[in-house]
Scaffold this active site. Structure first.
Site, PDB file in Angstrom:
ATOM      1  N   HIS A 366      -9.784  48.730  -8.806  1.00 10.07           N
ATOM      2  CA  HIS A 366     -11.117  48.453  -9.354  1.00 10.07           C
ATOM      3  C   HIS A 366     -11.166  47.231 -10.256  1.00 10.07           C
ATOM      4  O   HIS A 366     -12.181  47.018 -10.923  1.00 10.07           O
ATOM      5  CB  HIS A 366     -11.625  49.635 -10.183  1.00 10.07           C
ATOM      6  CG  HIS A 366     -11.898  50.872  -9.397  1.00 10.07           C
ATOM      7  ND1 HIS A 366     -13.139  51.174  -8.890  1.00 10.07           N
ATOM      8  CD2 HIS A 366     -11.091  51.874  -9.022  1.00 10.07           C
ATOM      9  CE1 HIS A 366     -13.082  52.338  -8.254  1.00 10.07           C
ATOM     10  NE2 HIS A 366     -11.842  52.772  -8.319  1.00 10.07           N
ATOM     11  N   LYS A 557     -24.055  47.391 -20.065  1.00  8.14           N
ATOM     12  CA  LYS A 557     -22.730  47.576 -19.465  1.00  8.14           C
ATOM     13  C   LYS A 557     -21.722  47.494 -20.590  1.00  8.14           C
ATOM     14  O   LYS A 557     -22.079  47.104 -21.710  1.00  8.14           O
ATOM     15  CB  LYS A 557     -22.442  46.499 -18.418  1.00  8.14           C
ATOM     16  CG  LYS A 557     -22.794  45.083 -18.894  1.00  8.14           C
ATOM     17  CD  LYS A 557     -22.623  44.034 -17.829  1.00  8.14           C
ATOM     18  CE  LYS A 557     -23.697  43.991 -16.771  1.00  8.14           C
ATOM     19  NZ  LYS A 557     -23.345  44.458 -15.461  1.00  8.14           N
ATOM     20  N   ARG A 558     -20.470  47.875 -20.331  1.00  2.00           N
ATOM     21  CA  ARG A 558     -19.461  47.724 -21.373  1.00  2.00           C
ATOM     22  C   ARG A 558     -19.432  46.276 -21.859  1.00  2.00           C
ATOM     23  O   ARG A 558     -19.755  45.348 -21.101  1.00  2.00           O
ATOM     24  CB  ARG A 558     -18.073  48.092 -20.810  1.00  2.00           C
ATOM     25  CG  ARG A 558     -17.857  49.579 -20.665  1.00  2.00           C
ATOM     26  CD  ARG A 558     -17.912  50.283 -21.987  1.00  2.00           C
ATOM     27  NE  ARG A 558     -16.767  49.950 -22.796  1.00  2.00           N
ATOM     28  CZ  ARG A 558     -15.725  50.746 -23.006  1.00  2.00           C
ATOM     29  NH1 ARG A 558     -15.693  51.951 -22.472  1.00  2.00           N
ATOM     30  NH2 ARG A 558     -14.717  50.378 -23.774  1.00  2.00           N
ATOM     31  N   LYS A 563     -18.099  39.689 -18.910  1.00  2.00           N
ATOM     32  CA  LYS A 563     -19.456  40.078 -18.518  1.00  2.00           C
ATOM     33  C   LYS A 563     -20.501  39.147 -19.141  1.00  2.00           C
ATOM     34  O   LYS A 563     -21.668  39.193 -18.800  1.00  2.00           O
ATOM     35  CB  LYS A 563     -19.714  41.532 -18.887  1.00  2.00           C
ATOM     36  CG  LYS A 563     -18.811  42.498 -18.092  1.00  2.00           C
ATOM     37  CD  LYS A 563     -19.068  43.943 -18.446  1.00  2.00           C
ATOM     38  CE  LYS A 563     -18.050  44.912 -17.854  1.00  2.00           C
ATOM     39  NZ  LYS A 563     -18.361  45.379 -16.495  1.00  2.00           N
ATOM     40  N   THR A 665     -21.899  48.272 -10.510  1.00  2.00           N
ATOM     41  CA  THR A 665     -22.765  49.259  -9.877  1.00  2.00           C
ATOM     42  C   THR A 665     -24.107  49.293 -10.607  1.00  2.00           C
ATOM     43  O   THR A 665     -25.114  49.708 -10.031  1.00  2.00           O
ATOM     44  CB  THR A 665     -22.120  50.671  -9.886  1.00  2.00           C
ATOM     45  OG1 THR A 665     -21.555  50.889 -11.177  1.00  2.00           O
ATOM     46  CG2 THR A 665     -21.048  50.787  -8.828  1.00  2.00           C
ATOM     47  N   LYS A 669     -28.115  49.794  -9.355  1.00  7.13           N
ATOM     48  CA  LYS A 669     -29.099  50.732  -9.923  1.00  7.13           C
ATOM     49  C   LYS A 669     -30.415  50.015 -10.238  1.00  7.13           C
ATOM     50  O   LYS A 669     -31.499  50.511  -9.941  1.00  7.13           O
ATOM     51  CB  LYS A 669     -28.527  51.397 -11.179  1.00  7.13           C
ATOM     52  CG  LYS A 669     -27.362  52.318 -10.849  1.00  7.13           C
ATOM     53  CD  LYS A 669     -26.481  52.668 -12.046  1.00  7.13           C
ATOM     54  CE  LYS A 669     -25.129  53.154 -11.536  1.00  7.13           C
ATOM     55  NZ  LYS A 669     -24.079  53.208 -12.568  1.00  7.13           N
TER      56      LYS A 669
HETATM   57  C1  NBG Z   1     -14.686  48.790 -12.770  1.00  5.84           C
HETATM   58  C2  NBG Z   1     -15.120  47.371 -12.443  1.00  5.84           C
HETATM   59  C3  NBG Z   1     -16.535  47.356 -11.913  1.00  5.84           C
HETATM   60  C4  NBG Z   1     -16.681  48.329 -10.765  1.00  5.84           C
HETATM   61  C5  NBG Z   1     -16.190  49.699 -11.191  1.00  5.84           C
HETATM   62  C6  NBG Z   1     -16.235  50.700 -10.065  1.00  5.84           C
HETATM   63  C7  NBG Z   1     -12.686  49.470 -14.006  1.00  5.84           C
HETATM   64  C8  NBG Z   1     -11.211  49.384 -14.143  1.00  5.84           C
HETATM   65  N1  NBG Z   1     -13.257  48.753 -13.056  1.00  5.84           N
HETATM   66  O1  NBG Z   1     -16.852  46.073 -11.460  1.00  5.84           O
HETATM   67  O2  NBG Z   1     -15.013  46.571 -13.570  1.00  5.84           O
HETATM   68  O3  NBG Z   1     -17.997  48.401 -10.337  1.00  5.84           O
HETATM   69  O4  NBG Z   1     -14.856  49.625 -11.638  1.00  5.84           O
HETATM   70  O5  NBG Z   1     -15.549  50.232  -8.960  1.00  5.84           O
HETATM   71  O6  NBG Z   1     -13.298  50.187 -14.758  1.00  5.84           O
END
Ligand code: NBG
Length: 821
Positions: A366, A557-558, A563, A665, A669
């Protein structure tokens, strides 16, 4: 085979008891409260239990079905799940909405009021955990024989607060008032071992045996959360393990008045499932984290093997009965653990065991951030899991032999592929263990998978091209449209029927309506109403002093540098300067909403929050600017808040440095709910743009390739600064302390990071293009017909991004399981 599980045989009792009686009975008999003195807490609990009763019946029936059909099952192992609140989802899935609404009406309550009684389990950090929960929803809705496995942390992701613009963190005691949806299963517990040492001996048959002795033991207790499929009577579970001490407390110490000592053992062992690690893309090199990983893996594999032993005759058939999916490398130690179980405990030959292992496991990556590719110090694994370290060495020895046969004499290759990175601090590369131990490895968006193949794991890709594939992420249409945006969902259903809820591709039918003025008007009215509700502070959000006529520009988002919330803020300051310096008033007001948590140890991310709030204060307090631009930081962003924000957004900010966001994601949304995206060519943005049409997406900035090229030399961020007056002005203000009176140096780590330390995230390179696209977005916003049309086309184009589609790709190409009829 019946189309539905035979739930009548399971427990007709609850079904025969009307919902209202069922609720009231729980209030009295389960909670010992007076049902004539109802309040929202009692009613929430009674209702949750009444709904849970119905789920439980379906769950029992579903399990019967598994046993009858003897189907292959998939187990989704994830250190994180972010299910959000359960109440509405479970009511919706079981089709109880109308009944619930009647009963609550009669009792003079609303579901909205009760829903807020539920604390959401923050058992994940962000996208990865939420994806796992969307996948659980799809697994159940598609009737896939599958279960989630995770950890039932006592404390989830911290509660974020703000004090003078600084992030504060409070423990998230989410089970404070009980956890209504959880079934404790104290009879399903397993011993998980740590530490100790390995003994070798030759047994009577002349075989070298290994036993792991003198270990410390922890019990893993199963807590099940039920996951209903949408309208299909199918219910599966997420089994979350809680750590329990093997010995309660030490009576001897207690009797000698050492009260703390008496509980020490219990406290240290139960620590394992105490807190979720609040790290998103970085790894805390903590022993406890490794223990959590092994705790999940060991308990889960014991549970899987128990089920397999009960239901199947031979161990060799394991890959035909079981698929185990590793969500990121967090549970990758499972590869070594399964080998240990098969070789040490079931006395299987290494080759046979390895063959089984590599057919059972699959792994999703991920992230490409180097700091997030987990590596565990060899000496740590040796200490905590000594036998596993030996097994990893053996896996590596055999693997490197294979590599040398393929590339004779190529030492560099061996070094790059090895599971162990050599050096003064030898590390186990968990991603390598996961790749070697799995039959399939996937990325989560086309661009990301390409980067994995060509840049992150090119040697593995060359070795086993057939192992690698892409599965672009998806989101649950039930959670993120039907539930999150009921009025838009109703409008869509009125226009094209309800099939989209299970088959999101149906949304394409909305394209025909995009130019229909009557439909546009209804669409616009729904969106406007959502914005109004947001401003009124619905859902305990802070009061946003803004007009619903404004453009709602949202980035949630985080907080991570890649980002690029900073880019968003540079734009806000630019708008401020345009008004203040040039009297340049935007064509319509703009409300910039930003939310997200920073990892407690990530100082730069916390400084970014401080910057956002500092800029917000100056802008919002300026009477000349405030009517046109305002900035708000929304503390404690979580799933419940996301549901309220996505339906109110006009513009969705997806502005990561290209090549760094694996998928995203949140981008899906927002677009699904009709927001337009301003975004870089990164992650799933690229595919969203393809699907909704380039005209309906504000793309800007460097491509991933350009970013990589810039980084390999020749990028001079100062040039952007010198040649763009607006940018220069903006950065100078931040640098000189305009937003931090009395602390002129406060934000310099941010500005100098861009100007003098290479601007790793290429913020300055993308500034101009971003600001220009923002102007285009504003121009479009002014034209209500055009913007509504594009909003409809965005929703219409999002069919691909259902988690149902993603899960079906896993089912067909990776897990090879069959949905139950
Ligand atoms: C996160 C990514 C996102 C992705 C999500 C789900 C982790 C390690 N990765 O871009 O930063 O949408 O995983 O796949 O949290």
């Amino acid at each position: 085979m019946n189309d539905q599980p035979s739930d009548s045989k399971v427990c007709g009792a609850t079904n025969r008891l009307g919902l209202k009686d069922n609720i009231l009975r729980h209030i009295v008999t389960t909670f010992g409260s007076d049902c004539e003195r109802l309040n929202k807490d009692r009613l929430y609990k009674g209702l949750a239990y009444a709904v849970r009763d119905r789920l439980a019946e379906n769950w029992v029936a579903t399990r019967r079905l598994y046993r009858q059909e003897k189907v292959k099952r998939v187990y989704y192992l994830s250190l994180e799940f972010l299910p959000g609140r359960f109440l509405k989802q479970n009511i919706q899935a079981t089709g109880l909405e109308a009944e619930v609404s009647d009963v609550l009406n009669e009792l003079a309550f609303t579901l909205g009021r009760l829903e807020k009684q539920e604390a959401e389990p923050g058992l994940g950090n962000g996208g990865l955990g939420r994806l796992a929960s969307c996948f659980m929803d799809s697994i159940a809705t598609l009737r896939i024989p599958g279960h989630g496995y995770g950890i039932r942390y006592d404390y989830g992701l911290f509660e974020q607060g703000l004090e003078d613009g600084n992030q504060t963190e409070r423990a998230d005691n989410w089970m404070r008032f009980g956890s209504m949806w959880q079934f404790d299963r104290p009879h399903f517990f397993y011993l998980v071992r740590f530490g100790g040492r390995v003994e070798r001996f030759v047994d009577d048959s002349g075989r070298l045996r290994h036993t792991w002795v003198q270990t410390k033991k922890v019990r893993a207790m199963a807590c099940d959360f039920l996951v209903p499929g949408f309208g299909n009577h199918y219910t599966t579970n997420m089994r979350m393990w809680a750590a329990k001490a093997t010995t309660g407390f030490n009576l001897k110490l207690f009797n000698s008045s050492d009260y703390v000592g008496a509980l020490r053992e219990k406290a240290t062992t139960e620590n394992i499932s105490m807190v979720l690690y609040p790290e998103d893309e970085t790894v805390e090199g903590k022993e406890l984290r490794l223990k959590q990983q092994y705790f999940l893996v060991s308990a889960t594999l014991q549970d899987i093997m128990r089920r397999h032993d009960n239901e199947c005759t031979s161990l060799e058939s394991l890959p035909d009965e079981v698929a185990v999916h590793l969500n990121e490398t967090h549970p990758a130690i499972a590869v070594a653990e399964l080998m240990r179980l098969l070789v040490d405990e079931r006395l299987m030959e290494w080759e046979t065991a390895w063959n089984i292992c590599t057919k059972v496991f699959s792994y999703t990556n991920h992230t490409v951030l180097p700091e997030a590719l987990e590596c565990w110090p060899v000496d740590l694994i040796e200490r905590v899991l000594p036998r596993h370290m030996e097994i990893i060495y053996e896996i590596n020895r055999r693997f490197l032999e294979e590599v040398s046969r393929r590339y004779p004499g190529n030492l560099k290759k061996l070094e790059r592929l090895s599971l162990i990175s050599e050096g003064w601090n030898r590390l186990v590369r968990m991603a390598h263990l996961a790749i070697v131990g799995s039959h399939k490895v996937n990325g989560v968006a086309a661009l990301h998978t390409g980067i994995l193949k060509n840049h992150v794991f090119p040697d593995f890709y060359e070795l086993w091209p057939e192992k690698f594939l892409n599965v672009t992420n998806g989101i649950s249409p039930r959670r993120f449209l039907l539930q999150a945006n009921p009025s838009l969902a109703a409008l869509i259903t009125e226009a094209i029927g309800p099939a989209w809820v299970r088959n999101l591709e149906e949304l394409a039918k909305l394209r025909d309506l995009a130019d229909d003025p009557a439909f546009q008007e209804k669409w616009q009215a729904v969106r406007q109403a959502n914005k109004e509700r947001l401003i009124q502070g619905e859902g305990c959000l802070c009061q946003i002093n803004a007009s619903p006529e404004a453009l709602f520009d949202i980035q949630v988002k985080r907080i991570h540098e890649y980002k690029r919330h900073v880019l968003n803020i540079l734009h806000a300051v630019t708008l401020y300067n345009r008004i203040k310096v040039h009297g340049d008033i935007p064509a319509a007001p703009r409300v910039i909403l930003i939310g997200g948590k920073a990892a407690p140890g990530y100082h730069m991310a916390k400084l970014i929050i401080k910057l956002i709030t500092a800029v917000a204060r100056v802008i919002n307090e300026d009477p000349q600017v405030r009517p046109h631009v305002s900035v708000h930081f929304l503390p404690n962003f979580n799933v419940a808040m996301s549901e309220r924000l996505i339906r109110a957004a006009d513009l969705s900010e997806q502005i990561s440095t290209a090549g760094m966001e694996a998928s995203g994601t949140g981008n899906m949304k927002f677009a699904l709910n009709g927001a337009l995206t301003i975004g870089t060519m990164d992650g799933a943005n690229i595919e969203i743009r393809e699907e909704v049409g380039p005209d309906n997406f504000f793309a800007f900035g460097l491509s991933a390739e350009e970013v990589a090229r810039n980084r390999s030399g020749g990028y001079n961020p100062r040039l952007h600064y010198e040649f763009n007056d607006e940018l220069k002005h903006t950065l100078d203000m931040i640098h000189s302390g305009f937003f931090s009176p009395g602390q002129p140096e406060l934000f310099r780590p941010i500005t100098t990071g861009m100007l003098d330390r290479g601007d790793w995230f290429m913020v300055l390179a993308d500034y101009e293009a971003y600001v220009a696209k923002q102007a285009e977005a504003m121009a479009l916003f002014r034209d209500q017909t055009a913007r509504t049309r594009r909003s409809i086309l965005n929703t219409a184009g999002m069919g691909k991004f259902s988690s149902d589609r993603a899960v079906m790709e896993y089912v067909r190409n990776i897990w090879k399981v069959n949905p139950l009829k």
